[in-house]
Enzyme design. Structure first.
Site, short mmCIF file in Angstrom:
data_model
loop_
_atom_site.label_atom_id
_atom_site.label_comp_id
_atom_site.label_asym_id
_atom_site.label_seq_id
_atom_site.Cartn_x
_atom_site.Cartn_y
_atom_site.Cartn_z
N LYS A 1 0.83 -1.20 0.00
CA LYS A 1 0.00 0.00 0.00
C LYS A 1 0.86 1.26 0.00
CE LYS A 1 -2.28 -1.37 3.68
NZ LYS A 1 -1.77 -2.75 3.79
N THR A 2 1.88 1.29 0.85
CA THR A 2 2.79 2.45 0.87
C THR A 2 3.53 2.58 -0.45
OG1 THR A 2 3.07 2.23 3.27
CG2 THR A 2 4.72 3.54 2.08
N ASP B 1 -1.75 6.73 6.08
CA ASP B 1 -1.72 5.32 6.45
C ASP B 1 -2.60 5.08 7.68
OD1 ASP B 1 -0.99 2.70 6.27
OD2 ASP B 1 1.00 2.95 7.14
N THR C 1 -5.73 -1.42 7.02
CA THR C 1 -5.72 -2.88 7.15
C THR C 1 -7.07 -3.40 7.62
OG1 THR C 1 -4.86 -2.64 9.41
CG2 THR C 1 -3.24 -2.95 7.65
N ARG D 1 6.75 -7.95 1.67
CA ARG D 1 7.62 -7.45 2.73
C ARG D 1 8.34 -8.59 3.43
NH1 ARG D 1 4.56 -3.98 6.98
NH2 ARG D 1 4.57 -2.50 5.24
#
Length: 351
Positions: free
Chosen positions: A67-68, A112, A161, A220
């Site tokens: 997402k980032t 975020d 999330t 990640r």
């Protein structure tokens, strides 16, 4: 481009720098999520064609799926500055007003964990998203005055999330919403291969696929495991990674063939060995493994449920037959998924 990097207090600065170096910078470099990538590409191309700022974008999905990275890519694709903040950092309307009033035209604001923003700030955001204006309240009581402040057109990229916690009025103000899903092994293999090239790691295709298969569908985690395998290869070999070395490195870091780590196995072992397979409450389970309830619920449980090792029931968490088998244990009589005691005709959770 002015950019304010996100800071995660749970991740060491050197780890954050390593993650940032491995992020793709353009949309055509973003592997996986083909549906989201194609849709977002169309949104950005149409905005460039109209010479306008893109619609506000909402990205939802578990941590670590990009997402980032997508927020950074959006800013790069439209050639705009990027400002990064988070919901917990905005607890008062004044916090949000200060950020919005400092934006330049066309800037991308990445927010975020948007679901954790305070309600008063959230209501101010409604007006900013629709009319590019904020009303600052001066004074208190009957003499309070609302002073409207115009802000330049901007693109808000919200990430969450837990999309279910977003109120409908906020969710409906996003022009484009995307749900990021866990990655396929093939996509993660490509990500591991590309990251290995950036890290100057000699990695064969089988080793890349092995790392990808133990990464829980999350880029990640794939990049983190790759860096640990690299460390192992540099210390214990000549820096080159083959399948045997990758397996040895992942065994050292307690990542098994299905991607379960120390916390995952601790949760399963607690349910099976201490609570006879469950059901057991979340807080009791968290205490038994020495973790916070949020860590168990948001880090371990989603993967264990997705792998079919854990069930959430109204009475608590229950281990499935697959969990007993993975731990090499036999479910005792009467345990969920175990043999039924003689004469027991009660309901079976797994029937």
């Amino acid at each position: 481009m002015m950019e304010h990097s996100p800071v995660d207090p749970l991740v060491a600065p050197e780890e954050q720098a390593a993650e940032a170096a491995l992020r793709p910078s353009r949309l055509d470099e973003f592997e996986g999520q083909p549906r989201v990538r194609d849709q977002l590409s169309l949104v950005l191309a149409a905005a460039r064609h109209r010479d306008s700022t893109p619609d506000h974008v909402l990205l939802s999905g578990p941590p670590g799926l990009g997402k980032t990275t997508l927020a950074m890519i959006i800013a790069a694709e439209v050639g705009a500055p990027l400002h990064i903040t988070s919901g917990p950092a905005i607890q008062h309307p004044g916090d949000l007003a200060a950020i919005l009033s400092g934006l330049v035209e066309g800037e991308v604001l990445f927010l975020d964990e948007i679901h954790r923003m305070s309600r008063p700030a959230e209501e101010m955001l409604y007006l900013a998203m629709e009319d590019f204006r904020v009303d600052v309240i001066v004074g208190k009581g009957p003499g309070a005055t609302a002073i409207p402040i115009s802000i330049p057109p901007f693109t808000l990229v919200g990430a969450t999330t837990r999309a279910g916690l977003l109120p409908s009025p906020l969710r409906d103000r996003f022009g484009f919403t995307a749900q990021l899903d866990f990655y396929e092994v093939e996509d993660l293999t490509g990500i591991v291969t590309r990251s290995a090239a950036k890290l100057d790691v000699e990695l064969d295709a089988d080793s890349a696929r092995l790392i990808a298969s133990r990464s829980r569908g999350t880029p990640r985690i794939a990049n983190r495991l790759l860096r640990r395998v690299r460390d192992y290869a540099q210390v214990n070999a000549d820096g080159r990674v083959d399948v045997a070395l990758a397996k040895a490195a992942l065994e050292l870091y307690e990542v098994d063939e299905l991607g379960l780590d120390r916390l995952d196995r601790a949760v399963l072992e607690a349910i099976c060995a201490k609570f006879a397979g469950g059901p057991v409450g979340l807080s009791t389970l968290a205490i038994s493994v020495g973790e916070e309830t949020e860590t168990v619920e948001e880090v371990a449980e989603p993967f264990l449920v997705r792998q079919g090792f854990l069930m959430r029931t109204p009475r608590g968490r229950v281990a499935t037959p697959a969990a007993w088998a993975h731990l090499g244990l036999s479910a005792p009589p009467g345990a969920p998924g175990g043999p039924r005691p003689s004469g027991d005709e009660g309901p079976d959770l797994f029937s």
